[in-house]
Design a protein around this motif. Structure first.
Motif, PDB file in Angstrom:
ATOM      1  N   LEU A 194       0.852  -1.183   0.000  1.00  0.00           N
ATOM      2  CA  LEU A 194       0.000   0.000   0.000  1.00  0.00           C
ATOM      3  C   LEU A 194       0.888   1.233   0.000  1.00  0.00           C
ATOM      4  CD1 LEU A 194      -3.103   0.697   0.386  1.00  0.00           C
ATOM      5  CD2 LEU A 194      -2.558   0.992   2.806  1.00  0.00           C
ATOM      6  N   ASP A 195       0.592   2.197  -0.858  1.00  0.00           N
ATOM      7  CA  ASP A 195       1.363   3.430  -0.940  1.00  0.00           C
ATOM      8  C   ASP A 195       0.410   4.564  -1.305  1.00  0.00           C
ATOM      9  OD1 ASP A 195       3.140   5.493  -1.321  1.00  0.00           O
ATOM     10  OD2 ASP A 195       4.547   4.350  -2.533  1.00  0.00           O
ATOM     11  N   ILE A 196       0.118   5.418  -0.327  1.00  0.00           N
ATOM     12  CA  ILE A 196      -0.854   6.498  -0.526  1.00  0.00           C
ATOM     13  C   ILE A 196      -0.176   7.828  -0.209  1.00  0.00           C
ATOM     14  CG2 ILE A 196      -3.071   7.463   0.176  1.00  0.00           C
ATOM     15  CD1 ILE A 196      -3.893   4.660   1.058  1.00  0.00           C
ATOM     16  N   THR A 197      -0.274   8.773  -1.129  1.00  0.00           N
ATOM     17  CA  THR A 197       0.242  10.122  -0.923  1.00  0.00           C
ATOM     18  C   THR A 197      -0.918  11.098  -1.014  1.00  0.00           C
ATOM     19  OG1 THR A 197       2.398   9.559  -1.865  1.00  0.00           O
ATOM     20  CG2 THR A 197       1.825  11.883  -1.742  1.00  0.00           C
ATOM     21  N   LEU A 198      -1.079  11.911   0.014  1.00  0.00           N
ATOM     22  CA  LEU A 198      -2.134  12.921   0.056  1.00  0.00           C
ATOM     23  C   LEU A 198      -1.513  14.226   0.498  1.00  0.00           C
ATOM     24  CD1 LEU A 198      -5.087  13.791  -0.104  1.00  0.00           C
ATOM     25  CD2 LEU A 198      -5.392  12.956   2.230  1.00  0.00           C
ATOM     26  N   SER A 199      -1.447  15.170  -0.441  1.00  0.00           N
ATOM     27  CA  SER A 199      -0.774  16.440  -0.170  1.00  0.00           C
ATOM     28  C   SER A 199       0.661  16.138   0.286  1.00  0.00           C
ATOM     29  CB  SER A 199      -1.554  17.241   0.872  1.00  0.00           C
ATOM     30  OG  SER A 199      -0.999  18.521   1.051  1.00  0.00           O
ATOM     31  N   ALA A 200       1.079  16.625   1.472  1.00  0.00           N
ATOM     32  CA  ALA A 200       2.437  16.386   1.956  1.00  0.00           C
ATOM     33  C   ALA A 200       2.560  15.092   2.745  1.00  0.00           C
ATOM     34  CB  ALA A 200       2.889  17.562   2.823  1.00  0.00           C
ATOM     35  N   LEU A 201       1.463  14.349   2.905  1.00  0.00           N
ATOM     36  CA  LEU A 201       1.466  13.133   3.714  1.00  0.00           C
ATOM     37  C   LEU A 201       1.657  11.904   2.837  1.00  0.00           C
ATOM     38  CD1 LEU A 201      -1.588  13.912   6.019  1.00  0.00           C
ATOM     39  CD2 LEU A 201       0.828  14.415   6.437  1.00  0.00           C
ATOM     40  N   ARG A 202       2.359  10.900   3.403  1.00  0.00           N
ATOM     41  CA  ARG A 202       2.537   9.642   2.677  1.00  0.00           C
ATOM     42  C   ARG A 202       2.455   8.465   3.649  1.00  0.00           C
ATOM     43  NH1 ARG A 202       7.699   7.739  -1.142  1.00  0.00           N
ATOM     44  NH2 ARG A 202       6.688   5.849  -1.978  1.00  0.00           N
ATOM     45  N   LEU A 203       1.649   7.469   3.295  1.00  0.00           N
ATOM     46  CA  LEU A 203       1.503   6.252   4.090  1.00  0.00           C
ATOM     47  C   LEU A 203       1.935   5.060   3.254  1.00  0.00           C
ATOM     48  CD1 LEU A 203       0.495   4.675   6.591  1.00  0.00           C
ATOM     49  CD2 LEU A 203      -1.767   4.636   5.520  1.00  0.00           C
ATOM     50  N   GLU A 204       2.871   4.278   3.804  1.00  0.00           N
ATOM     51  CA  GLU A 204       3.344   3.062   3.149  1.00  0.00           C
ATOM     52  C   GLU A 204       3.195   1.893   4.111  1.00  0.00           C
ATOM     53  OE1 GLU A 204       7.195   3.999   0.758  1.00  0.00           O
ATOM     54  OE2 GLU A 204       7.168   5.354   2.491  1.00  0.00           O
ATOM     55  N   GLY A 205       3.017   0.695   3.570  1.00  0.00           N
ATOM     56  CA  GLY A 205       2.933  -0.473   4.424  1.00  0.00           C
ATOM     57  C   GLY A 205       2.432  -1.690   3.665  1.00  0.00           C
ATOM     58  N   MET A 206       2.276  -2.803   4.390  1.00  0.00           N
ATOM     59  CA  MET A 206       1.730  -4.045   3.851  1.00  0.00           C
ATOM     60  C   MET A 206       0.396  -4.311   4.549  1.00  0.00           C
ATOM     61  SD  MET A 206       3.774  -5.181   1.511  1.00  0.00           S
ATOM     62  CE  MET A 206       3.178  -6.857   1.321  1.00  0.00           C
ATOM     63  N   LEU A 207      -0.676  -4.374   3.763  1.00  0.00           N
ATOM     64  CA  LEU A 207      -2.015  -4.602   4.294  1.00  0.00           C
ATOM     65  C   LEU A 207      -2.378  -6.068   4.089  1.00  0.00           C
ATOM     66  CD1 LEU A 207      -4.442  -3.156   5.581  1.00  0.00           C
ATOM     67  CD2 LEU A 207      -5.359  -2.832   3.274  1.00  0.00           C
ATOM     68  N   THR A 208      -2.761  -6.733   5.178  1.00  0.00           N
ATOM     69  CA  THR A 208      -3.050  -8.166   5.147  1.00  0.00           C
ATOM     70  C   THR A 208      -4.432  -8.425   5.703  1.00  0.00           C
ATOM     71  OG1 THR A 208      -0.714  -8.702   5.457  1.00  0.00           O
ATOM     72  CG2 THR A 208      -2.289 -10.442   5.927  1.00  0.00           C
ATOM     73  N   ASN A 209      -5.187  -9.291   5.017  1.00  0.00           N
ATOM     74  CA  ASN A 209      -6.456  -9.756   5.556  1.00  0.00           C
ATOM     75  C   ASN A 209      -6.177 -10.814   6.611  1.00  0.00           C
ATOM     76  OD1 ASN A 209      -7.408  -8.177   3.532  1.00  0.00           O
ATOM     77  ND2 ASN A 209      -8.556  -9.766   2.479  1.00  0.00           N
ATOM     78  N   ALA A 210      -6.588 -10.544   7.857  1.00  0.00           N
ATOM     79  CA  ALA A 210      -6.381 -11.506   8.934  1.00  0.00           C
ATOM     80  C   ALA A 210      -7.360 -12.664   8.800  1.00  0.00           C
ATOM     81  CB  ALA A 210      -6.550 -10.833  10.292  1.00  0.00           C
ATOM     82  N   LEU A 211      -6.991 -13.821   9.356  1.00  0.00           N
ATOM     83  CA  LEU A 211      -7.831 -15.018   9.260  1.00  0.00           C
ATOM     84  C   LEU A 211      -9.160 -14.819   9.973  1.00  0.00           C
ATOM     85  CD1 LEU A 211      -5.121 -17.773   9.844  1.00  0.00           C
ATOM     86  CD2 LEU A 211      -6.109 -17.018   7.666  1.00  0.00           C
ATOM     87  N   THR A 212      -9.190 -13.939  10.974  1.00  0.00           N
ATOM     88  CA  THR A 212     -10.413 -13.710  11.737  1.00  0.00           C
ATOM     89  C   THR A 212     -11.342 -12.710  11.055  1.00  0.00           C
ATOM     90  OG1 THR A 212      -9.285 -11.996  13.024  1.00  0.00           O
ATOM     91  CG2 THR A 212      -9.298 -14.232  13.926  1.00  0.00           C
ATOM     92  N   GLY A 213     -10.919 -12.176   9.908  1.00  0.00           N
ATOM     93  CA  GLY A 213     -11.754 -11.237   9.185  1.00  0.00           C
ATOM     94  C   GLY A 213     -11.321  -9.796   9.315  1.00  0.00           C
ATOM     95  N   GLY A 214     -10.322  -9.520  10.148  1.00  0.00           N
ATOM     96  CA  GLY A 214      -9.835  -8.158  10.305  1.00  0.00           C
ATOM     97  C   GLY A 214      -8.719  -7.850   9.333  1.00  0.00           C
ATOM     98  N   TYR A 215      -7.988  -6.796   9.644  1.00  0.00           N
ATOM     99  CA  TYR A 215      -6.891  -6.358   8.788  1.00  0.00           C
ATOM    100  C   TYR A 215      -5.655  -6.067   9.637  1.00  0.00           C
ATOM    101  CZ  TYR A 215     -10.495  -5.630   5.239  1.00  0.00           C
ATOM    102  OH  TYR A 215     -11.516  -5.810   4.355  1.00  0.00           O
ATOM    103  N   LYS A 216      -4.497  -6.341   9.035  1.00  0.00           N
ATOM    104  CA  LYS A 216      -3.229  -5.980   9.647  1.00  0.00           C
ATOM    105  C   LYS A 216      -2.505  -5.008   8.721  1.00  0.00           C
ATOM    106  CE  LYS A 216      -2.281 -10.306  12.134  1.00  0.00           C
ATOM    107  NZ  LYS A 216      -1.320 -11.449  12.250  1.00  0.00           N
ATOM    108  N   LEU A 217      -2.026  -3.912   9.279  1.00  0.00           N
ATOM    109  CA  LEU A 217      -1.174  -2.991   8.542  1.00  0.00           C
ATOM    110  C   LEU A 217       0.215  -3.102   9.159  1.00  0.00           C
ATOM    111  CD1 LEU A 217      -0.793  -0.834   6.393  1.00  0.00           C
ATOM    112  CD2 LEU A 217      -1.472   0.889   8.084  1.00  0.00           C
ATOM    113  N   GLU A 218       1.110  -3.762   8.449  1.00  0.00           N
ATOM    114  CA  GLU A 218       2.436  -4.052   8.982  1.00  0.00           C
ATOM    115  C   GLU A 218       3.480  -3.194   8.289  1.00  0.00           C
ATOM    116  OE1 GLU A 218       2.357  -8.624  10.309  1.00  0.00           O
ATOM    117  OE2 GLU A 218       1.996  -8.359   8.160  1.00  0.00           O
ATOM    118  N   ASN A 219       4.556  -2.915   9.044  1.00  0.00           N
ATOM    119  CA  ASN A 219       5.650  -2.072   8.535  1.00  0.00           C
ATOM    120  C   ASN A 219       5.126  -0.743   8.010  1.00  0.00           C
ATOM    121  OD1 ASN A 219       7.543  -4.163   9.041  1.00  0.00           O
ATOM    122  ND2 ASN A 219       6.988  -5.131   7.105  1.00  0.00           N
ATOM    123  N   ALA A 220       4.142  -0.195   8.728  1.00  0.00           N
ATOM    124  CA  ALA A 220       3.558   1.087   8.319  1.00  0.00           C
ATOM    125  C   ALA A 220       4.553   2.210   8.566  1.00  0.00           C
ATOM    126  CB  ALA A 220       2.267   1.346   9.081  1.00  0.00           C
TER     127      ALA A 220
END
Length: 613
Positions: A194-220
């Motif tokens: 995942l790589d999102i840039t909004l104005s001067a902000l930038r978010l990077e990371g690995m988005l994973t679907n958890a087995l329980t139905g949630g989400y993990k954002l790792e190495n953000a």
């Protein structure tokens, strides 16, 4: 067929007869399916019937009424594909309202069997010039110039280009690919970059679907400009009641403050409900400075997604949190620890009771912000008992050349429509009372390298000074402090003083004047000025008589206005060393109002004395 054939058939094993029947049925079904698929492959086009079908689908899938100007093409098999232009989503069930979402063109292609058995797979996804009014997709206006599939360094991405209000938006969401080049089928994989840039902000990371139905954002990694503001791992899940659970480990940049949230979030009601705890093994104050990357990031997020209204409004929140900071540091200084409940109820924020240690001193107090009144009000009363001089010096890296403890009370209030005005308008008192202690006299030279020599020129730096009492009473108004109540009593000299301190500008202006207790001390200087930021103070001689400047203050005498504080406010006992020097405000004599003598009339010209030539 002879009469013996059925009998021969019956003699065959049961499994063989079942197999033959299955083969026949399969052949028949294959012929039927082939015929159906052949028919489906020929179904398509741009007829009005298909256009109405797509419009009905969009209307049923959104809270708006859909209208399509042009259906260029639609197919069913081998892919369900749609190519439309001029899509409008309008308000009102009849579709007569304003168009709140417009799409210039869209192409979507989904493999037929994947739609049935593997949802989430697609062959093509393109959107051009989507415009959404505020309050539809986001609370802000959203414009997407393009949404398309692309690749970079062998990784397929869903690319998004556009803007939120006037803030440029660029996003890349990783996709899985299946099949051969040129005939790829794409899917949003279980783990994707995942790589999102909004104005001067930038978010990077690995988005994973958890087995329980949630989400993990790792190495953000969250950045503002070229500076990293935050790193960490986060997990978010949603239970059957619709509540979100957020856990994580965040590390703020650049000084590595730790924030570990464990929160429950419920956005289903009239109020946003937040509960849980936030813990920090180490919290560095520099990471929360106005100029730090993390705080500038929060300010930027608020500028983009905030309501744009400066007025404080807590009515939409209900908060019940516990905050704990095991270690608080300011630079290399180990300040202490803090624990406090944080709540928002009925538009009022309350932090406290505060518990913890500040330089070995016991911390207590409360902070209360009431936004239910107009204008909102802020009150805080914080007390530190037995603030340890020796511990402070050791943590600054030196020998414990100073011993003793002090009590500090901060009692401030303000009113204002915004948080900034509330902080800027803080007014009240800061009281400091230090008891008996001892310090190496040379320590006085830490301020500007000349305080001791300026006050006691003949005193040796290696000698110890016994401190009996230290009192400072600071009146605060709009974050600017003024004091006529600075008093230090040692075994050799008594110091009186006055001064000001600008908290926002970090500027001290203070005058100290000494009085010796022993004439054998020798030459005693007049008053000195101490000025500048706390980290770089300068000492210079003062040519004025402080006693004349401070309303007739005489050194060694008691000035009631100077000592107007109550020992009980700081929880001090009657046996405190400063008791002998402090007159409590309950027993102060009434203030004497000076009587101004009437001005004599100006003499007339006749009354003017003659001037001899």
């Amino acid at each position: 067929m002879s009469e013996d054939q059925p009998q021969e058939e019956m003699k065959k094993p049961l499994w063989l007869r079942a197999l033959k029947r299955s083969i026949k049925i399969s052949i028949i079904l294959a012929v039927i399916v082939f015929g159906l698929l052949t028919v489906l492959s020929r179904i398509g086009g741009n007829s009005e019937t298909f256009k109405l079908a797509v419009q009905d689908f969009l209307t049923d899938s959104t809270p708006y009424t859909a209208y399509i100007h042009t259906l260029n093409n639609m197919t069913i098999f081998p892919s369900i594909s749609v190519y439309v232009e001029g899509v409008e989503l309008r308000e009102g069930d009849a579709g007569t309202g304003e168009a709140v979402i417009r799409i210039e063109a869209a192409k979507i292609s989904l493999p037929f069997f994947d739609v049935l058995f593997r949802p989430g797979h697609f062959k093509n996804f393109e959107i051009q010039n989507l415009k959404a009014m505020p309050g539809t997709i986001l609370e802000q206006a959203l414009a997407l110039d393009s949404v398309s599939v692309g690749s970079e360094d062998g990784q397929a991405y869903l690319n998004i280009e556009g803007r939120i209000d006037e803030n440029p938006l660029s996003a890349k969401i990783g996709l899985e690919t299946k099949g051969k080049p040129g005939k790829y089928i794409y899917a949003v994989g279980r783990t994707r970059p995942l790589d999102i840039t909004l104005s001067a902000l930038r978010l990077e990371g690995m988005l994973t679907n958890a087995l329980t139905g949630g989400y993990k954002l790792e190495n953000a990694a969250l950045s503002i400009g070229e500076e990293k503001a935050l790193r960490g791992n986060f997990y978010i899940d949603r239970d059957s009641a619709g509540q979100f659970h957020l856990k994580g480990q965040a590390r703020l940049e650049p000084d590595k403050s730790q924030l570990d949230p464990n929160l429950k979030l419920d956005f289903s009601g009239e109020q946003d409900v937040i509960s849980g705890d936030i813990k920090s093994d180490m919290l560095l104050l520099s990471d929360f400075d106005d100029k730090s990357p993390f705080m500038r990031t929060l300010d930027k997020v608020d500028a983009i997604f905030g309501s744009g209204e400066d007025a404080l409004d807590l009515s939409n929140f209900s908060v019940d949190l516990q905050f704990e900071a095991g270690q608080i540091k300011s630079g290399a200084l180990d300040v202490g620890s803090l624990s406090a409940p944080v709540s928002i109820k009925d538009s009022a924020l309350h932090i406290g009771p505060l518990e913890g240690k500040i330089i070995n001193g016991d911390l207590s107090g409360d902070i209360h912000l009431d936004a239910s009144t107009q204008p909102p009000s802020l009150k805080n009363k914080i007390i530190i008992k037995n603030f340890d001089y020796a511990a402070l010096q050791k943590r600054l890296g030196g020998e414990a050349e100073i011993e003793g403890a002090a009590h500090i009370m901060v009692d401030l209030k303000s009113q204002g429509k915004t948080l900034n005005t509330l902080v800027d308008a803080l007014s009240g008192k800061v009281n400091f009372v230090g008891g008996a202690g001892r310090m190496r006299s040379g320590l006085l030279n830490i301020w500007g390298g000349g305080l001791l020599n300026a006050i006691l020129p003949s005193f040796e730096e290696t000698n110890d000074l016994k401190v009996n009492c230290v009192v400072a009473n600071l009146d605060i108004e709009n974050l600017k402090g003024h004091s006529d109540a600075i008093f230090v009593d040692t075994e050799l000299v008594t110091l009186h003083g006055k001064g000001t301190y600008d908290f926002k500008a970090d500027n001290l202006e203070m005058v100290l004047e000494p009085k010796p207790k022993d004439v054998a001390i020798g030459d005693l200087s007049s008053a000195v000025n101490i000025s500048g930021p706390l980290s770089d103070l300068t000492v210079t001689p003062n040519v004025f008589d402080l006693g004349k400047k401070v309303g007739g203050l005489l050194l060694g005498a008691v000035n009631p206005a100077f000592y107007a504080l109550t020992l009980a406010d700081l929880g001090l006992n009657d046996d405190h060393p400063c008791k002998a020097f402090v007159i409590e405000k309950e027993v102060l004599p009434p203030l004497e109002v000076p009587v101004e003598e009437p001005l004599l009339p100006m003499p007339t010209p006749e009354e003017q004395p003659a001037v001899n030539p």
